[in-house]
Design a protein around this motif. Structure first.
Motif, mmCIF file in Angstrom:
data_model
loop_
_atom_site.group_PDB
_atom_site.id
_atom_site.type_symbol
_atom_site.label_atom_id
_atom_site.label_comp_id
_atom_site.label_asym_id
_atom_site.label_seq_id
_atom_site.Cartn_x
_atom_site.Cartn_y
_atom_site.Cartn_z
ATOM 1 N N ASP A 78 48.572 40.211 46.834
ATOM 2 C CA ASP A 78 49.356 39.339 45.934
ATOM 3 C C ASP A 78 48.524 38.855 44.759
ATOM 4 O OD1 ASP A 78 51.250 39.641 47.791
ATOM 5 O OD2 ASP A 78 51.190 37.583 48.574
ATOM 6 N N LYS A 79 47.219 38.771 44.944
ATOM 7 C CA LYS A 79 46.319 38.302 43.879
ATOM 8 C C LYS A 79 45.424 39.440 43.402
ATOM 9 C CE LYS A 79 48.035 34.228 44.087
ATOM 10 N NZ LYS A 79 48.927 33.790 42.987
ATOM 11 N N LEU A 80 45.917 40.640 43.517
ATOM 12 C CA LEU A 80 45.163 41.837 43.119
ATOM 13 C C LEU A 80 43.761 41.838 43.729
ATOM 14 C CD1 LEU A 80 46.278 42.107 39.361
ATOM 15 C CD2 LEU A 80 47.246 43.265 41.344
ATOM 16 N N CYS A 130 40.648 45.462 42.529
ATOM 17 C CA CYS A 130 40.158 44.082 42.644
ATOM 18 C C CYS A 130 40.123 43.450 41.258
ATOM 19 C CB CYS A 130 38.752 44.084 43.270
ATOM 20 S SG CYS A 130 37.982 42.453 43.296
ATOM 21 N N ALA A 131 40.625 42.236 41.146
ATOM 22 C CA ALA A 131 40.700 41.544 39.843
ATOM 23 C C ALA A 131 39.515 40.610 39.610
ATOM 24 C CB ALA A 131 42.012 40.780 39.728
ATOM 25 N N GLY A 132 38.442 40.795 40.384
ATOM 26 C CA GLY A 132 37.248 39.961 40.158
ATOM 27 C C GLY A 132 37.373 38.599 40.818
ATOM 28 N N GLN A 133 36.614 37.662 40.315
ATOM 29 C CA GLN A 133 36.641 36.309 40.869
ATOM 30 C C GLN A 133 38.051 35.731 40.834
ATOM 31 O OE1 GLN A 133 34.488 34.153 42.296
ATOM 32 N NE2 GLN A 133 36.035 32.532 42.284
ATOM 33 N N ASP A 134 38.489 35.108 41.921
ATOM 34 C CA ASP A 134 39.768 34.396 41.927
ATOM 35 C C ASP A 134 39.594 33.132 41.097
ATOM 36 O OD1 ASP A 134 41.913 32.625 42.524
ATOM 37 O OD2 ASP A 134 42.363 33.831 44.294
ATOM 38 N N LEU A 135 40.285 33.097 39.970
ATOM 39 C CA LEU A 135 40.082 31.995 39.027
ATOM 40 C C LEU A 135 40.677 30.690 39.548
ATOM 41 C CD1 LEU A 135 40.709 33.989 35.717
ATOM 42 C CD2 LEU A 135 38.542 33.534 36.880
ATOM 43 N N ALA A 136 41.503 30.798 40.591
ATOM 44 C CA ALA A 136 42.059 29.580 41.185
ATOM 45 C C ALA A 136 41.134 29.026 42.263
ATOM 46 C CB ALA A 136 43.434 29.887 41.776
ATOM 47 N N GLY A 162 36.744 42.556 35.918
ATOM 48 C CA GLY A 162 35.650 41.605 36.129
ATOM 49 C C GLY A 162 34.699 42.110 37.202
ATOM 50 N N ALA A 163 34.368 41.208 38.130
ATOM 51 C CA ALA A 163 33.445 41.598 39.200
ATOM 52 C C ALA A 163 34.048 42.684 40.090
ATOM 53 C CB ALA A 163 33.068 40.382 40.033
ATOM 54 N N GLY A 164 35.354 42.891 39.999
ATOM 55 C CA GLY A 164 35.996 43.991 40.728
ATOM 56 C C GLY A 164 35.565 45.330 40.154
HETATM 57 C C1 LHQ Z 1 44.592 36.472 39.875
HETATM 58 C C2 LHQ Z 1 43.480 37.087 39.281
HETATM 59 C C3 LHQ Z 1 42.239 36.418 39.343
HETATM 60 C C4 LHQ Z 1 43.319 34.696 40.483
HETATM 61 C C5 LHQ Z 1 45.143 38.372 39.018
HETATM 62 N N1 LHQ Z 1 42.213 35.230 39.940
HETATM 63 N N2 LHQ Z 1 44.511 35.293 40.457
HETATM 64 C C6 LHQ Z 1 31.786 35.592 38.890
HETATM 65 C C7 LHQ Z 1 31.326 34.366 39.303
HETATM 66 C C8 LHQ Z 1 31.751 33.184 38.856
HETATM 67 C C9 LHQ Z 1 32.721 32.923 38.078
HETATM 68 C C10 LHQ Z 1 33.467 33.752 37.340
HETATM 69 O O1 LHQ Z 1 33.490 35.078 37.455
HETATM 70 C C11 LHQ Z 1 32.760 35.922 38.076
HETATM 71 C C12 LHQ Z 1 33.081 37.295 37.894
HETATM 72 C C13 LHQ Z 1 34.458 37.645 37.420
HETATM 73 O O2 LHQ Z 1 35.093 38.433 38.049
HETATM 74 S S1 LHQ Z 1 35.033 36.960 35.970
HETATM 75 C C14 LHQ Z 1 36.552 37.800 35.712
HETATM 76 C C15 LHQ Z 1 37.633 37.271 36.598
HETATM 77 N N3 LHQ Z 1 38.831 38.086 36.462
HETATM 78 C C16 LHQ Z 1 39.657 37.950 35.448
HETATM 79 O O3 LHQ Z 1 39.485 37.205 34.542
HETATM 80 C C17 LHQ Z 1 40.889 38.818 35.511
HETATM 81 C C18 LHQ Z 1 42.115 37.951 35.484
HETATM 82 N N4 LHQ Z 1 43.313 38.766 35.681
HETATM 83 C C19 LHQ Z 1 43.880 39.434 34.689
HETATM 84 O O4 LHQ Z 1 43.446 39.451 33.574
HETATM 85 C C20 LHQ Z 1 45.115 40.190 35.066
HETATM 86 O O5 LHQ Z 1 45.651 39.673 36.239
HETATM 87 C C21 LHQ Z 1 44.860 41.696 35.256
HETATM 88 C C22 LHQ Z 1 44.560 42.331 33.903
HETATM 89 C C23 LHQ Z 1 43.692 41.953 36.211
HETATM 90 C C24 LHQ Z 1 46.100 42.360 35.866
HETATM 91 O O6 LHQ Z 1 47.236 42.034 35.082
HETATM 92 P P1 LHQ Z 1 48.701 42.315 35.640
HETATM 93 O O7 LHQ Z 1 48.766 43.698 36.178
HETATM 94 O O8 LHQ Z 1 49.651 41.935 34.568
HETATM 95 O O9 LHQ Z 1 48.870 41.359 36.919
HETATM 96 P P2 LHQ Z 1 49.102 39.768 36.922
HETATM 97 O O10 LHQ Z 1 48.269 39.123 35.887
HETATM 98 O O11 LHQ Z 1 50.543 39.487 36.945
HETATM 99 O O12 LHQ Z 1 48.457 39.392 38.357
HETATM 100 C C25 LHQ Z 1 49.198 39.521 39.563
HETATM 101 C C26 LHQ Z 1 48.900 38.291 40.372
HETATM 102 O O13 LHQ Z 1 47.505 38.256 40.661
HETATM 103 C C27 LHQ Z 1 49.205 36.995 39.622
HETATM 104 O O14 LHQ Z 1 49.556 36.042 40.581
HETATM 105 P P3 LHQ Z 1 51.055 35.457 40.647
HETATM 106 O O15 LHQ Z 1 51.036 34.490 41.801
HETATM 107 O O16 LHQ Z 1 51.351 34.826 39.331
HETATM 108 O O17 LHQ Z 1 51.938 36.665 40.908
HETATM 109 C C28 LHQ Z 1 47.868 36.653 39.034
HETATM 110 O O18 LHQ Z 1 47.737 35.279 38.755
HETATM 111 C C29 LHQ Z 1 46.943 37.044 40.150
HETATM 112 N N5 LHQ Z 1 45.599 37.321 39.674
HETATM 113 N N6 LHQ Z 1 43.868 38.270 38.759
HETATM 114 N N7 LHQ Z 1 41.143 36.950 38.841
#
Ligand code: LHQ
Length: 262
Positions: free
Chosen positions: A23-25, A62-68, A112-114
């Motif tokens: 659900d949260k990729l 994997c979408a990396g760190q859960d931002l929530a 991201g980290a994914g």
């Molecule tokens: C998510 C996420 C997510 C929570 C999708 N968190 N819910 C390391 C250490 C310390 C701090 C920070 O970071 C790191 C490393 C990192 O990984 S930083 C990068 C973190 N990742 C992101 O910023 C990616 C955020 N996600 C996105 O940009 C999009 O979701 C992508 C492009 C991955 C996918 O887009 P879509 O296919 O349009 O899917 P969606 O956005 O609708 O996501 C589906 C669900 O997954 C949705 O939840 P919901 O309850 O509304 O259906 C998103 O909120 C959730 N989700 N990624 N990282």
């Protein structure tokens, strides 16, 4: 009992480890990191495992760190350096250090980290519809979990810099063409391709595969001189293994070798 965020199945020498928060990729939480550590402990202590396949459940890798799963509470903000030190960095080091081949099965988004996690695996196979996203800059961060190392090493400075700075999706096809990953295959062919590869790896000389992994990964930081010494040392050890004798004997006897991973 609380639902696990990863699934582990072991059969026929292959461990299949699936990130399981579709659900949260399959974004990483602290709980998922703990579940992953436990699963990797089981894999490492199970002498029958000779290959690991890492995958994501559902439509993403994997979408990396859960931002929530981060705190922005004043006075109690998540210290990102500490989080990385306690979770992502040990995970990446562990995958790279596992003495067996690790295959990433990438379907959907690796962000991201994914993306870093996929790139830390030894062989990456992606579905044609999959993509890789250096999402970090989109939330004001720098690529982590090894991406600033993996990217320039594999695709060069210019491409690495633009991908990291622009935070745009890279298709699996382009990733394969650039040499970021091993292969991109049609979506319908992904599972068969991964199964065939994992099955093949699990019957190969595991200790040789671990030494190949160790030496190729060490090469970037080593001089040729040091690398020659490393190859010698690894060969010295492998020369005393069952699989080396079996490989040579099988060749001389004109039969297929039966490697045991010993
Ligand atoms: C998510 C996420 C997510 C929570 C999708 N968190 N819910 C390391 C250490 C310390 C701090 C920070 O970071 C790191 C490393 C990192 O990984 S930083 C990068 C973190 N990742 C992101 O910023 C990616 C955020 N996600 C996105 O940009 C999009 O979701 C992508 C492009 C991955 C996918 O887009 P879509 O296919 O349009 O899917 P969606 O956005 O609708 O996501 C589906 C669900 O997954 C949705 O939840 P919901 O309850 O509304 O259906 C998103 O909120 C959730 N989700 N990624 N990282």
């Amino acid at each position: 009992m609380e639902q696990k965020t990863v699934r582990l199945e072991v059969a026929s020498g292959i461990a299949r480890l699936t990130l399981d928060r579709p659900d949260k990729l399959n974004a990483f939480t602290r709980v998922m990191h703990a579940d992953l550590r436990e699963a990797l402990d089981r894999i490492e202590s199970d002498g029958s495992v000779r290959a690991l396949v890492l995958a994501g459940a559902g439509r993403g890798f994997c979408a990396g760190q859960d931002l929530a799963d981060l705190s922005f509470e004043p006075g109690n903000m998540t210290d990102l350096g500490r989080l990385i030190d306690e979770t992502f960095n040990p995970l990446i080091r562990r995958i790279r250090g596992l003495p067996m081949p690790v295959v990433a099965r990438v379907a959907g988004i690796a962000a991201g980290a994914g993306a870093s996690l996929a790139l830390a695996c030894d062989i990456v196979i992606a579905a044609r519809s999959a993509s890789f996203l250096q999402a970090f800059v989109n939330i004001g961060l720098v690529p982590d979990s090894g991406s600033t190392w993996f990217l320039p090493q594999r695709i060069g400075h210019a491409r690495a810099m633009a991908l990291a700075m622009l935070g745009e999706r890279l298709s699996a096809e382009q990733a394969a063409q650039w040499g970021l990953i091993w292969k991109c295959v049609d979506d319908e062919a992904l599972d068969a391709e991964v199964e065939t590869l994992a099955g093949r790896l699990a019957t190969m000389p595991t200790r040789a595969l671990a030494a190949i992994k160790q030496s190729i990964n060490a090469a970037q930081a080593n001089s040729l001189d040091r690398q020659l010494d490393l190859e010698r040392d690894l060969q010295h050890v492998l020369g005393q293994s069952h699989d080396y004798s079996e490989g040579v004997n099988a060749f001389l006897e004109k039969r297929r070798p039966e490697f045991k991973g010993r």
